[in-house]
Design a protein around this motif. Structure first.
Motif, PDB file in Angstrom:
ATOM      1  N   GLN A 138       0.947  -1.028   0.010  1.00  0.00           N
ATOM      2  CA  GLN A 138      -0.014  -0.072  -0.016  1.00  0.00           C
ATOM      3  C   GLN A 138       1.197   1.130  -0.167  1.00  0.00           C
ATOM      4  O   GLN A 138       1.894   1.373   0.548  1.00  0.00           O
ATOM      5  CB  GLN A 138      -0.833  -0.040   1.259  1.00  0.00           C
ATOM      6  CG  GLN A 138      -1.796  -1.125   1.304  1.00  0.00           C
ATOM      7  CD  GLN A 138      -2.762  -1.134   2.341  1.00  0.00           C
ATOM      8  OE1 GLN A 138      -3.411   0.018   2.826  1.00  0.00           O
ATOM      9  NE2 GLN A 138      -3.053  -2.271   2.994  1.00  0.00           N
ATOM     10  N   GLY A 139       0.615   2.293  -0.810  1.00  0.00           N
ATOM     11  CA  GLY A 139       1.236   3.433  -0.944  1.00  0.00           C
ATOM     12  C   GLY A 139       2.507   3.393  -2.034  1.00  0.00           C
ATOM     13  O   GLY A 139       2.932   4.333  -2.340  1.00  0.00           O
ATOM     14  N   ASP A 140       2.618   2.075  -2.235  1.00  0.00           N
ATOM     15  CA  ASP A 140       3.607   2.080  -3.613  1.00  0.00           C
ATOM     16  C   ASP A 140       2.948   1.830  -4.777  1.00  0.00           C
ATOM     17  O   ASP A 140       3.681   1.647  -5.829  1.00  0.00           O
ATOM     18  CB  ASP A 140       4.568   0.662  -3.450  1.00  0.00           C
ATOM     19  CG  ASP A 140       5.389   0.663  -2.268  1.00  0.00           C
ATOM     20  OD1 ASP A 140       5.742   1.846  -1.625  1.00  0.00           O
ATOM     21  OD2 ASP A 140       6.028  -0.334  -1.770  1.00  0.00           O
ATOM     22  N   TRP A 141       1.807   2.212  -4.871  1.00  0.00           N
ATOM     23  CA  TRP A 141       1.005   2.152  -6.223  1.00  0.00           C
ATOM     24  C   TRP A 141       0.372   3.721  -6.238  1.00  0.00           C
ATOM     25  O   TRP A 141      -0.415   3.903  -5.316  1.00  0.00           O
ATOM     26  CB  TRP A 141       0.105   1.158  -6.239  1.00  0.00           C
ATOM     27  CG  TRP A 141      -0.850   0.848  -7.525  1.00  0.00           C
ATOM     28  CD1 TRP A 141      -1.514   1.725  -8.123  1.00  0.00           C
ATOM     29  CD2 TRP A 141      -0.871  -0.545  -8.012  1.00  0.00           C
ATOM     30  NE1 TRP A 141      -2.304   1.278  -9.310  1.00  0.00           N
ATOM     31  CE2 TRP A 141      -1.866  -0.134  -9.238  1.00  0.00           C
ATOM     32  CE3 TRP A 141      -0.636  -1.695  -7.882  1.00  0.00           C
ATOM     33  CZ2 TRP A 141      -2.446  -1.103  -9.986  1.00  0.00           C
ATOM     34  CZ3 TRP A 141      -1.024  -2.687  -8.613  1.00  0.00           C
ATOM     35  CH2 TRP A 141      -1.850  -2.222  -9.628  1.00  0.00           C
ATOM     36  N   ALA A 142       0.412   4.267  -7.326  1.00  0.00           N
ATOM     37  CA  ALA A 142      -0.240   5.583  -7.516  1.00  0.00           C
ATOM     38  C   ALA A 142      -0.979   5.748  -8.914  1.00  0.00           C
ATOM     39  O   ALA A 142      -0.504   5.022  -9.915  1.00  0.00           O
ATOM     40  CB  ALA A 142       0.922   6.726  -7.319  1.00  0.00           C
ATOM     41  N   ILE A 143      -2.115   6.465  -8.724  1.00  0.00           N
ATOM     42  CA  ILE A 143      -2.734   6.809 -10.066  1.00  0.00           C
ATOM     43  C   ILE A 143      -2.509   8.528  -9.780  1.00  0.00           C
ATOM     44  O   ILE A 143      -3.193   9.034  -9.163  1.00  0.00           O
ATOM     45  CB  ILE A 143      -3.999   6.213 -10.114  1.00  0.00           C
ATOM     46  CG1 ILE A 143      -3.859   4.888  -9.982  1.00  0.00           C
ATOM     47  CG2 ILE A 143      -4.887   6.973 -11.236  1.00  0.00           C
ATOM     48  CD1 ILE A 143      -5.287   4.092 -10.031  1.00  0.00           C
ATOM     49  N   GLY A 144      -2.149   9.034 -11.265  1.00  0.00           N
ATOM     50  CA  GLY A 144      -2.034  10.658 -11.075  1.00  0.00           C
ATOM     51  C   GLY A 144      -1.328  11.154  -9.956  1.00  0.00           C
ATOM     52  O   GLY A 144      -1.388  11.981  -9.670  1.00  0.00           O
ATOM     53  N   GLY A 145      -0.358  10.302  -9.652  1.00  0.00           N
ATOM     54  CA  GLY A 145       0.682  10.716  -8.576  1.00  0.00           C
ATOM     55  C   GLY A 145       0.094  10.728  -7.043  1.00  0.00           C
ATOM     56  O   GLY A 145       0.732  11.260  -6.380  1.00  0.00           O
ATOM     57  N   GLN A 146      -1.090  10.292  -7.144  1.00  0.00           N
ATOM     58  CA  GLN A 146      -1.681  10.159  -5.804  1.00  0.00           C
ATOM     59  C   GLN A 146      -1.616   8.411  -5.329  1.00  0.00           C
ATOM     60  O   GLN A 146      -2.156   7.611  -5.960  1.00  0.00           O
ATOM     61  CB  GLN A 146      -3.280  10.263  -5.594  1.00  0.00           C
ATOM     62  CG  GLN A 146      -3.379  11.633  -6.078  1.00  0.00           C
ATOM     63  CD  GLN A 146      -2.915  12.744  -5.095  1.00  0.00           C
ATOM     64  OE1 GLN A 146      -2.951  12.595  -4.035  1.00  0.00           O
ATOM     65  NE2 GLN A 146      -2.030  13.491  -5.741  1.00  0.00           N
ATOM     66  N   PRO A 147      -0.889   8.284  -4.368  1.00  0.00           N
ATOM     67  CA  PRO A 147      -0.842   6.853  -3.758  1.00  0.00           C
ATOM     68  C   PRO A 147      -2.028   6.341  -3.423  1.00  0.00           C
ATOM     69  O   PRO A 147      -2.656   6.968  -2.748  1.00  0.00           O
ATOM     70  CB  PRO A 147       0.331   7.047  -2.493  1.00  0.00           C
ATOM     71  CG  PRO A 147       0.978   8.347  -2.665  1.00  0.00           C
ATOM     72  CD  PRO A 147       0.176   9.193  -3.436  1.00  0.00           C
ATOM     73  N   LEU A 148      -2.190   5.080  -3.435  1.00  0.00           N
ATOM     74  CA  LEU A 148      -3.371   4.394  -3.029  1.00  0.00           C
ATOM     75  C   LEU A 148      -2.985   3.463  -1.899  1.00  0.00           C
ATOM     76  O   LEU A 148      -2.003   2.803  -2.035  1.00  0.00           O
ATOM     77  CB  LEU A 148      -3.909   3.507  -4.345  1.00  0.00           C
ATOM     78  CG  LEU A 148      -4.390   4.556  -5.315  1.00  0.00           C
ATOM     79  CD1 LEU A 148      -4.982   3.458  -6.644  1.00  0.00           C
ATOM     80  CD2 LEU A 148      -5.863   5.390  -5.129  1.00  0.00           C
ATOM     81  N   ALA A 149      -4.033   3.016  -0.949  1.00  0.00           N
ATOM     82  CA  ALA A 149      -3.920   2.143  -0.087  1.00  0.00           C
ATOM     83  C   ALA A 149      -5.048   1.497  -0.433  1.00  0.00           C
ATOM     84  O   ALA A 149      -6.203   1.828  -1.126  1.00  0.00           O
ATOM     85  CB  ALA A 149      -4.278   3.020   1.260  1.00  0.00           C
ATOM     86  N   ALA A 150      -5.531   0.525   0.275  1.00  0.00           N
ATOM     87  CA  ALA A 150      -6.398  -0.601   0.278  1.00  0.00           C
ATOM     88  C   ALA A 150      -7.647   0.036   0.398  1.00  0.00           C
ATOM     89  O   ALA A 150      -8.741  -0.432  -0.226  1.00  0.00           O
ATOM     90  CB  ALA A 150      -6.113  -1.837   1.221  1.00  0.00           C
ATOM     91  N   ARG A 151      -7.827   0.742   1.451  1.00  0.00           N
ATOM     92  CA  ARG A 151      -9.041   1.635   1.809  1.00  0.00           C
ATOM     93  C   ARG A 151      -9.374   2.298   0.826  1.00  0.00           C
ATOM     94  O   ARG A 151     -10.834   2.630   0.716  1.00  0.00           O
ATOM     95  CB  ARG A 151      -8.910   2.392   3.231  1.00  0.00           C
ATOM     96  CG  ARG A 151      -8.066   3.568   2.874  1.00  0.00           C
ATOM     97  CD  ARG A 151      -7.979   4.489   4.358  1.00  0.00           C
ATOM     98  NE  ARG A 151      -7.105   5.586   3.992  1.00  0.00           N
ATOM     99  CZ  ARG A 151      -5.567   5.476   4.128  1.00  0.00           C
ATOM    100  NH1 ARG A 151      -5.276   4.136   4.443  1.00  0.00           N
ATOM    101  NH2 ARG A 151      -4.630   6.362   3.870  1.00  0.00           N
TER     102      ARG A 151
END
Length: 73
Positions: A50-63
């Motif tokens: 979590q946090g190592d994947w981003a869309i449009g520069g925004q990191p994503l978490a499971a939530r």
């Protein structure tokens, strides 16, 4: 020998959901390539922290993914 890799964010999918992914993607590949290729058709799931994947520069978490799945923006 085909190898399909599915990248997902860690803790988004349950073990049962990941098992279904593996089974369904395998079946999709067999539908295309033929039953004879089943023994050499590989499907794997790689989990990204979590946090190592981003869309449009925004990191994503499971939530975040769970909120998207529920239709929340």
């Amino acid at each position: 020998m085909p190898l399909v890799t599915i990248d997902v964010i860690k803790d988004v999918f349950s073990p049962a959901q990941k098992r279904r992914m593996l089974e369904n993607v395998t079946e999709a590949m067999i539908a295309i390539e033929g039953e004879a290729m089943r023994p050499v058709t590989w499907v794997r799931i790689q989990e990204v922290e979590q946090g190592d994947w981003a869309i449009g520069g925004q990191p994503l978490a499971a939530r975040d993914v769970h909120a998207l799945a529920k239709g929340a923006a």
